[in-house]
Design a protein around this motif. Structure first.
Motif, PDB file in Angstrom:
ATOM      1  N   GLU A  50       1.080  -1.048  -0.049  1.00  0.00           N
ATOM      2  CA  GLU A  50      -0.282  -0.232  -0.015  1.00  0.00           C
ATOM      3  C   GLU A  50       0.963   1.245  -0.063  1.00  0.00           C
ATOM      4  N   ILE A  51       2.065   1.179  -0.089  1.00  0.00           N
ATOM      5  CA  ILE A  51       3.117   2.365  -0.006  1.00  0.00           C
ATOM      6  C   ILE A  51       2.718   3.326  -1.373  1.00  0.00           C
ATOM      7  N   THR A  52       2.778   4.645  -0.997  1.00  0.00           N
ATOM      8  CA  THR A  52       2.435   5.648  -2.049  1.00  0.00           C
ATOM      9  C   THR A  52       3.631   6.554  -2.144  1.00  0.00           C
ATOM     10  N   SER A  53       4.896   6.095  -1.785  1.00  0.00           N
ATOM     11  CA  SER A  53       5.971   6.888  -1.894  1.00  0.00           C
ATOM     12  C   SER A  53       7.046   6.075  -2.434  1.00  0.00           C
ATOM     13  N   GLN A  54       8.066   6.584  -3.162  1.00  0.00           N
ATOM     14  CA  GLN A  54       9.163   5.807  -3.852  1.00  0.00           C
ATOM     15  C   GLN A  54      10.554   6.897  -3.689  1.00  0.00           C
ATOM     16  N   ALA A  55      11.470   6.193  -3.026  1.00  0.00           N
ATOM     17  CA  ALA A  55      12.654   6.789  -2.598  1.00  0.00           C
ATOM     18  C   ALA A  55      12.324   8.103  -2.033  1.00  0.00           C
ATOM     19  N   GLY A  56      11.291   8.079  -0.892  1.00  0.00           N
ATOM     20  CA  GLY A  56      11.156   9.000  -0.118  1.00  0.00           C
ATOM     21  C   GLY A  56      10.210  10.125  -0.669  1.00  0.00           C
ATOM     22  N   VAL A  57       9.913  10.076  -1.714  1.00  0.00           N
ATOM     23  CA  VAL A  57       8.922  11.234  -2.475  1.00  0.00           C
ATOM     24  C   VAL A  57       7.587  10.581  -2.835  1.00  0.00           C
ATOM     25  N   SER A  58       6.699  11.384  -2.368  1.00  0.00           N
ATOM     26  CA  SER A  58       5.209  10.983  -2.499  1.00  0.00           C
ATOM     27  C   SER A  58       4.978  10.904  -4.233  1.00  0.00           C
ATOM     28  N   ILE A  59       4.110   9.741  -4.155  1.00  0.00           N
ATOM     29  CA  ILE A  59       3.802   9.929  -5.836  1.00  0.00           C
ATOM     30  C   ILE A  59       2.234  10.263  -5.935  1.00  0.00           C
ATOM     31  N   LEU A  60       1.759  10.602  -4.796  1.00  0.00           N
ATOM     32  CA  LEU A  60       0.206  10.994  -4.923  1.00  0.00           C
ATOM     33  C   LEU A  60       0.071  12.359  -5.628  1.00  0.00           C
ATOM     34  N   ASN A  61       1.251  13.175  -5.917  1.00  0.00           N
ATOM     35  CA  ASN A  61       1.168  14.059  -6.881  1.00  0.00           C
ATOM     36  C   ASN A  61       2.425  14.525  -7.799  1.00  0.00           C
ATOM     37  N   VAL A  62       2.504  14.313  -8.969  1.00  0.00           N
ATOM     38  CA  VAL A  62       3.569  14.226  -9.346  1.00  0.00           C
ATOM     39  C   VAL A  62       3.362  15.327 -10.752  1.00  0.00           C
ATOM     40  N   GLY A  63       4.342  16.169 -10.959  1.00  0.00           N
ATOM     41  CA  GLY A  63       4.215  17.030 -12.223  1.00  0.00           C
ATOM     42  C   GLY A  63       2.880  17.713 -12.050  1.00  0.00           C
ATOM     43  N   GLY A  64       2.245  18.163 -11.062  1.00  0.00           N
ATOM     44  CA  GLY A  64       1.272  18.901 -10.807  1.00  0.00           C
ATOM     45  C   GLY A  64      -0.105  18.000 -10.980  1.00  0.00           C
ATOM     46  N   GLN A  65      -0.142  16.908 -11.207  1.00  0.00           N
ATOM     47  CA  GLN A  65      -1.105  15.893 -11.306  1.00  0.00           C
ATOM     48  C   GLN A  65      -1.340  15.098  -9.932  1.00  0.00           C
ATOM     49  N   THR A  66      -2.618  15.033  -9.811  1.00  0.00           N
ATOM     50  CA  THR A  66      -2.881  14.198  -8.400  1.00  0.00           C
ATOM     51  C   THR A  66      -3.387  12.582  -8.842  1.00  0.00           C
ATOM     52  N   PHE A  67      -2.916  11.871  -8.126  1.00  0.00           N
ATOM     53  CA  PHE A  67      -3.311  10.191  -8.079  1.00  0.00           C
ATOM     54  C   PHE A  67      -3.670  10.085  -7.018  1.00  0.00           C
ATOM     55  N   SER A  68      -4.693   8.869  -6.995  1.00  0.00           N
ATOM     56  CA  SER A  68      -5.343   8.351  -5.927  1.00  0.00           C
ATOM     57  C   SER A  68      -4.228   7.265  -5.503  1.00  0.00           C
ATOM     58  N   ALA A  69      -4.592   6.997  -3.969  1.00  0.00           N
ATOM     59  CA  ALA A  69      -3.612   5.944  -3.388  1.00  0.00           C
ATOM     60  C   ALA A  69      -3.443   4.668  -3.789  1.00  0.00           C
TER      61      ALA A  69
ATOM     62  N   ALA B 141      -3.955   4.210  -7.388  1.00  0.00           N
ATOM     63  CA  ALA B 141      -3.394   4.128  -8.471  1.00  0.00           C
ATOM     64  C   ALA B 141      -1.797   4.201  -8.246  1.00  0.00           C
ATOM     65  N   ALA B 142      -1.382   4.920  -7.081  1.00  0.00           N
ATOM     66  CA  ALA B 142      -0.073   5.400  -6.824  1.00  0.00           C
ATOM     67  C   ALA B 142       0.559   3.833  -6.260  1.00  0.00           C
ATOM     68  N   SER B 143      -0.053   2.952  -5.750  1.00  0.00           N
ATOM     69  CA  SER B 143       0.219   1.955  -5.106  1.00  0.00           C
ATOM     70  C   SER B 143       0.587   0.644  -6.246  1.00  0.00           C
ATOM     71  N   GLU B 144      -0.481   1.105  -7.110  1.00  0.00           N
ATOM     72  CA  GLU B 144      -0.297  -0.013  -8.375  1.00  0.00           C
ATOM     73  C   GLU B 144       0.787   0.281  -9.218  1.00  0.00           C
ATOM     74  N   ALA B 145       1.405   1.379  -9.084  1.00  0.00           N
ATOM     75  CA  ALA B 145       2.286   1.681 -10.092  1.00  0.00           C
ATOM     76  C   ALA B 145       3.867   0.863  -9.901  1.00  0.00           C
ATOM     77  N   PHE B 146       3.913   0.151  -8.642  1.00  0.00           N
ATOM     78  CA  PHE B 146       5.338  -0.570  -8.076  1.00  0.00           C
ATOM     79  C   PHE B 146       4.880  -1.837  -7.260  1.00  0.00           C
ATOM     80  N   ASP B 147       5.552  -2.707  -7.465  1.00  0.00           N
ATOM     81  CA  ASP B 147       5.543  -3.888  -6.646  1.00  0.00           C
ATOM     82  C   ASP B 147       6.648  -3.767  -5.683  1.00  0.00           C
ATOM     83  N   GLU B 148       6.300  -3.905  -4.364  1.00  0.00           N
ATOM     84  CA  GLU B 148       7.226  -3.567  -3.189  1.00  0.00           C
ATOM     85  C   GLU B 148       7.927  -4.994  -2.867  1.00  0.00           C
ATOM     86  N   PRO B 149       9.056  -4.914  -2.427  1.00  0.00           N
ATOM     87  CA  PRO B 149       9.836  -6.026  -2.337  1.00  0.00           C
ATOM     88  C   PRO B 149       9.473  -6.628  -1.067  1.00  0.00           C
ATOM     89  N   LEU B 150       9.809  -8.061  -1.008  1.00  0.00           N
ATOM     90  CA  LEU B 150       9.872  -8.870   0.457  1.00  0.00           C
ATOM     91  C   LEU B 150      11.133  -9.492   0.583  1.00  0.00           C
TER      92      LEU B 150
END
Length: 285
Positions: free
Chosen positions: A241-260, A262-271
């Motif tokens: 459910e993480i919505t940030s990558q490298a300490g940067v929130s991806i809920l708002n990128v380039g002036g565009q707002t994304f839902s939690a 959509a943000a979580s779907e963009a990356f698979d988190e490691p185990l």
């Protein structure tokens, strides 16, 4: 199987492994092009020769990494072998064809790793169907009698595998050649996971009342939702459910707002390796 994941674990244990072979970048650039130059059947022997060149003999911890990967491949191989061979479990046609292909892939992974370990001077672990409890200690008692349960367990195995392989990606960030090779191999595992999810989506559409199908099943994971009506599989999805990558929130990128979502779907988190071992432990006798 993710060969580059195995190599990255070995490099983590011995950062100088590739320097012992030759110039690090040259060695890894050569290896990234390996698949196009060496027959698949010869690759395990070449891998073994590489380790012997580096060490004279392959260290025990390196063999341990390879045997851990082999154990996981046996788990999946035996699961699909039994599923495909169980009469009337899998519908004939596209479903049986797809799962038979995945079974064949897993069988090849097992043979590849066994040969690689032997060529490296180690002794590969050996498992049979008797070494696995695919009910997970009674959690999924109808796994080979109910096609929907079978697909749910298959999805959990595949999703767990994708996250497990990504767990080693940070170790490859310093070398673009290695990272590229790793992601190429990793993408095959991702396609397996996505296809199983497509199969479950089709079943959800035709069988909406089945309690195993929860929410909107997509080819990828949304937040930490398993889309499986069982808390027993949740450990494979926690942390997604993480919505940030490298300490940067991806809920708002380039002036565009994304839902939690959509943000979580963009990356698979490691185990981590320890997390994966805990997840698969109930399936191993």
């Amino acid at each position: 199987m993710n060969l580059q994941n195995i190599l990255s674990e070995i490099e983590q244990k011995d950062p100088e492994v590739f320097d012992k072979l030759s110039d690090r970048r040259k060695a890894m650039k050569s290896f990234s092009n390996f698949a196009g130059k060496v027959a698949l059947a010869s690759m395990p022997f070449a891998l073994g020769s590489m380790f012997k060149k580096a060490y004279g003999q392959t260290p025990t911890d390196v063999i341990g990494v390879l045997n851990f990967a082999l154990t996981l491949e046996y788990l999946e191989s035996e699961f699909y072998k039994r599923g495909v061979s169980t009469p009337l479990l899998i519908p004939a046609g596209a479903a049986l064809t797809a799962l038979t292909k995945i079974r064949d892939d897993e069988n090849k992974h097992v043979q590849f790793l066994r040969t690689a370990i032997s060529a490296s001077g180690g002794t590969p672990v050996t498992f049979t169907a008797a070494n696995f409890d695919f009910t997970a200690r009674g959690t999924f008692p109808t796994v080979f009698a109910d096609y929907d349960v079978f697909l749910a367990v298959a999805q959990t195995f595949e999703d767990t595998g994708v996250r497990a392989y990504k767990g080693q990606a940070p170790n490859l960030m310093s070398n673009n050649d290695v990272l590229t090779a790793a992601l190429n191999i990793h993408s095959v595992e991702g396609r397996h996971a996505a296809h199983i999810r497509y199969m479950r989506k089709a079943r959800q559409t035709s069988n909406p009342g089945n309690g195993l199908y929860v929410g909107n099943i997509k080819p990828w994971i949304t937040l930490n939702n398993s889309n499986i009506g069982s808390a027993a599989v949740q450990a494979s999805y926690n942390g997604e459910e993480i919505t940030s990558q490298a300490g940067v929130s991806i809920l708002n990128v380039g002036g565009q707002t994304f839902s939690a979502e959509a943000a979580s779907e963009a990356f698979d988190e490691p185990l981590t390796k320890a997390q994966v071992e805990a997840i698969v432990a109930p399936f191993i006798i």
